[in-house]
Motif scaffolding. Sequence first.
Motif, PDB file in Angstrom:
ATOM      1  N   THR A 152       0.828  -1.211   0.000  1.00 35.11           N
ATOM      2  CA  THR A 152       0.000   0.000   0.000  1.00 35.11           C
ATOM      3  C   THR A 152       0.861   1.259   0.000  1.00 35.11           C
ATOM      4  N   ILE A 153       1.983   1.223   0.703  1.00 33.12           N
ATOM      5  CA  ILE A 153       2.867   2.394   0.728  1.00 33.12           C
ATOM      6  C   ILE A 153       3.536   2.581  -0.632  1.00 33.12           C
ATOM      7  N   LEU A 154       3.921   1.492  -1.272  1.00 34.38           N
ATOM      8  CA  LEU A 154       4.477   1.595  -2.619  1.00 34.38           C
ATOM      9  C   LEU A 154       3.456   2.184  -3.582  1.00 34.38           C
ATOM     10  N   LEU A 155       2.192   1.787  -3.442  1.00 37.06           N
ATOM     11  CA  LEU A 155       1.142   2.347  -4.296  1.00 37.06           C
ATOM     12  C   LEU A 155       0.950   3.838  -4.025  1.00 37.06           C
ATOM     13  N   LEU A 156       1.055   4.232  -2.758  1.00 35.29           N
ATOM     14  CA  LEU A 156       0.924   5.653  -2.432  1.00 35.29           C
ATOM     15  C   LEU A 156       2.097   6.461  -2.983  1.00 35.29           C
ATOM     16  N   LEU A 157       3.275   5.861  -3.024  1.00 31.31           N
ATOM     17  CA  LEU A 157       4.415   6.541  -3.643  1.00 31.31           C
ATOM     18  C   LEU A 157       4.232   6.637  -5.153  1.00 31.31           C
ATOM     19  N   ALA A 158       3.657   5.598  -5.763  1.00 30.24           N
ATOM     20  CA  ALA A 158       3.317   5.678  -7.190  1.00 30.24           C
ATOM     21  C   ALA A 158       2.268   6.760  -7.419  1.00 30.24           C
ATOM     22  N   PHE A 227       0.325   4.246 -16.411  1.00 29.83           N
ATOM     23  CA  PHE A 227       0.854   2.892 -16.527  1.00 29.83           C
ATOM     24  C   PHE A 227       1.747   2.486 -15.361  1.00 29.83           C
ATOM     25  N   ILE A 228       2.047   3.413 -14.459  1.00 31.26           N
ATOM     26  CA  ILE A 228       2.826   2.996 -13.287  1.00 31.26           C
ATOM     27  C   ILE A 228       1.978   2.155 -12.337  1.00 31.26           C
ATOM     28  N   PHE A 229       0.662   2.118 -12.568  1.00 35.46           N
ATOM     29  CA  PHE A 229      -0.227   1.255 -11.775  1.00 35.46           C
ATOM     30  C   PHE A 229      -0.525  -0.059 -12.497  1.00 35.46           C
ATOM     31  N   ALA A 230       0.064  -0.253 -13.683  1.00 33.74           N
ATOM     32  CA  ALA A 230      -0.204  -1.454 -14.474  1.00 33.74           C
ATOM     33  C   ALA A 230       0.597  -2.639 -13.941  1.00 33.74           C
ATOM     34  N   ALA A 235       4.612  -1.563 -15.606  1.00 38.65           N
ATOM     35  CA  ALA A 235       4.815  -0.489 -14.628  1.00 38.65           C
ATOM     36  C   ALA A 235       6.279  -0.065 -14.586  1.00 38.65           C
ATOM     37  N   SER A 236       7.178  -1.035 -14.645  1.00 39.24           N
ATOM     38  CA  SER A 236       8.612  -0.704 -14.640  1.00 39.24           C
ATOM     39  C   SER A 236       9.008   0.053 -15.903  1.00 39.24           C
ATOM     40  N   ALA A 237       8.414  -0.303 -17.025  1.00 43.34           N
ATOM     41  CA  ALA A 237       8.699   0.409 -18.275  1.00 43.34           C
ATOM     42  C   ALA A 237       8.236   1.862 -18.176  1.00 43.34           C
ATOM     43  N   ALA A 238       7.056   2.074 -17.586  1.00 47.15           N
ATOM     44  CA  ALA A 238       6.563   3.441 -17.397  1.00 47.15           C
ATOM     45  C   ALA A 238       7.505   4.228 -16.495  1.00 47.15           C
ATOM     46  N   ALA A 239       7.964   3.584 -15.427  1.00 46.13           N
ATOM     47  CA  ALA A 239       8.917   4.247 -14.538  1.00 46.13           C
ATOM     48  C   ALA A 239      10.207   4.577 -15.285  1.00 46.13           C
ATOM     49  N   GLY A 240      10.647   3.680 -16.163  1.00 46.38           N
ATOM     50  CA  GLY A 240      11.857   3.924 -16.937  1.00 46.38           C
ATOM     51  C   GLY A 240      11.727   5.140 -17.838  1.00 46.38           C
ATOM     52  N   ILE A 241      10.559   5.326 -18.456  1.00 46.59           N
ATOM     53  CA  ILE A 241      10.339   6.502 -19.304  1.00 46.59           C
ATOM     54  C   ILE A 241      10.392   7.774 -18.471  1.00 46.59           C
ATOM     55  N   TRP A 257      16.211  19.857  -6.302  1.00 47.07           N
ATOM     56  CA  TRP A 257      16.071  18.391  -6.244  1.00 47.07           C
ATOM     57  C   TRP A 257      14.757  17.909  -6.852  1.00 47.07           C
ATOM     58  N   LEU A 258      14.033  18.759  -7.578  1.00 46.37           N
ATOM     59  CA  LEU A 258      12.750  18.363  -8.153  1.00 46.37           C
ATOM     60  C   LEU A 258      12.887  17.157  -9.069  1.00 46.37           C
ATOM     61  N   ASN A 259      13.767  17.225 -10.046  1.00 40.93           N
ATOM     62  CA  ASN A 259      13.940  16.121 -10.998  1.00 40.93           C
ATOM     63  C   ASN A 259      14.543  14.898 -10.329  1.00 40.93           C
ATOM     64  N   TRP A 260      15.484  15.112  -9.426  1.00 41.11           N
ATOM     65  CA  TRP A 260      16.090  13.985  -8.721  1.00 41.11           C
ATOM     66  C   TRP A 260      15.054  13.263  -7.860  1.00 41.11           C
ATOM     67  N   MET A 261      14.149  14.012  -7.243  1.00 39.90           N
ATOM     68  CA  MET A 261      13.105  13.374  -6.450  1.00 39.90           C
ATOM     69  C   MET A 261      12.168  12.565  -7.338  1.00 39.90           C
ATOM     70  N   ALA A 262      11.827  13.088  -8.503  1.00 37.33           N
ATOM     71  CA  ALA A 262      10.971  12.336  -9.428  1.00 37.33           C
ATOM     72  C   ALA A 262      11.644  11.029  -9.841  1.00 37.33           C
ATOM     73  N   ILE A 263      12.955  11.074 -10.065  1.00 32.48           N
ATOM     74  CA  ILE A 263      13.698   9.869 -10.438  1.00 32.48           C
ATOM     75  C   ILE A 263      13.647   8.846  -9.305  1.00 32.48           C
ATOM     76  N   VAL A 264      13.920   9.293  -8.092  1.00 40.79           N
ATOM     77  CA  VAL A 264      13.909   8.384  -6.945  1.00 40.79           C
ATOM     78  C   VAL A 264      12.531   7.779  -6.744  1.00 40.79           C
ATOM     79  N   LEU A 265      11.489   8.606  -6.774  1.00 41.56           N
ATOM     80  CA  LEU A 265      10.134   8.124  -6.519  1.00 41.56           C
ATOM     81  C   LEU A 265       9.657   7.158  -7.599  1.00 41.56           C
ATOM     82  N   ALA A 266      10.131   7.326  -8.827  1.00 38.55           N
ATOM     83  CA  ALA A 266       9.698   6.434  -9.913  1.00 38.55           C
ATOM     84  C   ALA A 266      10.085   4.987  -9.636  1.00 38.55           C
TER      85      ALA A 266
END
Length: 486
Positions: A152-158, A227-230, A235-241, A257-266
Amino acid sequence: MDWVSWFDAPEYGFARQVLQRGVAALFFVAFLSSLNQFPALLGERGLLPVPDYLEGFSARRRPTLFRWRYSDRLLRGVCLTGLAISALLVAGIPQLGPPWVPLIAFLALWLLYMSIVNVGQTFYGFGWEMLLLEAGFTVAFLGSDQTEPPRTILLLLAWLVFRLEFGAGMIKIRGGREWRDLTALYYHHETQPMPGPLSRQAHLLPKPFHRLEVLGNHFAQLVVPFFIFAPQPLASAAAGIIIFTQLWLVASGNFAWLNWMAIVLAFAAVSDPVAHAVLPFLPLDGDPEEGSNPPYWLAITLVATMLLVVLSYWPVRNLLSKGQLMNASFNRWQLVNTYGAFGTVTKHRVEIVVEGTLDEEPEDSADWREYAFKGKPGDLRRLPRQWAPYHLRLDWLMWFLPLRTVHEEWFYAFLTKLLEADQRTLRLLRADPFDGDPPRWVRVNSYLYRFATRAEFRETGERWVRMPLYEAIPPLSLGGSRRRRR
């Protein structure tokens, strides 16, 4: 029980490592930035002193440890504590213990940094501040190496990644026409707040490529987030994009750190098998220990999940609203916020240039010398530096001045500090043209800046071309003296 087994996500062990250590690393950068800059900007003798701000402060609206007292010494203590906890989390030490240990560590970071943000006024009025706070609170519930990652926490991060990306995409579609006619990046690389070393080269790319950039941005922000919920590996492919597009933004600009945070959260959507397939040197964990999640931890994470789900009502309503807010929080704890940036793109770059002179009379013939900033453009020959994820707060606010007004309280305080040759303030700059001596006068001019073409650069060696516009603030001296032009 089936629902308990669904709650555990043992196939996301690598994702948890990236999320916990990555968010902690960005907290480290944020506390370091505050330690180096906060006293000069907002300290006891800063440009916008926190003690003055606290006199009219509503603690119920903005919780902070500085509610009862502020001092620069206390601020440094908060920053050093945050740095120490962040470093321990990056090293993975709290994660070796029971799940409540990293929980307390991340919640401490959240409370300490929120205390800084909530008295930071305009210098902390950026969307990535609330993004860091929300991410820190959420990853606190990812557990430790003794437990399995809670699904559930991973889904909330997504869900956080979705709001960050989709919210930014909708802001653009609802914003300036340049995003809809695909011309936004004709200008943005040149006019963004703080260009990086590759920004000029990106700006000089052919216009058809810029149109493809905008199309790619719309795809990455308006389509891919769903697609990160697919199921995996989609989902991993969407995160990769998302990670790839964010890396391009890292390379072409400085957005703290805006872009770096998006990378980490993906990475919340990247499963271990996919990560191992892409990076074979990553080990695949064996079967987790059965029943490794204690009941108390299950209860804690479910309560946190329900809280964040309930708070999601307001961001959802905002996303669906024609009057969509950008970078807004709907509660005083800055949880489950709405995000977005650059709904419109500035077409021309106007730079504020601050000059001083030691001469008695501030005539145009006087020896005026420019103050050099660390990040914002000034010297026409200087290659812009890469600062992100570190945040140069003064330089960023200088970009906003010509878009709003130069007659802001903090800016006049800044000019006064220059006249006093205040050492804390001067340390925020790249160079003091007077080597620590106070100037007699300072003035503010504005210039139109643009990137030099390749031919212009070969001829002059200058990366910028500038044209004078107007005198924004006539010469000022200590004691309130002001010289007006005849």
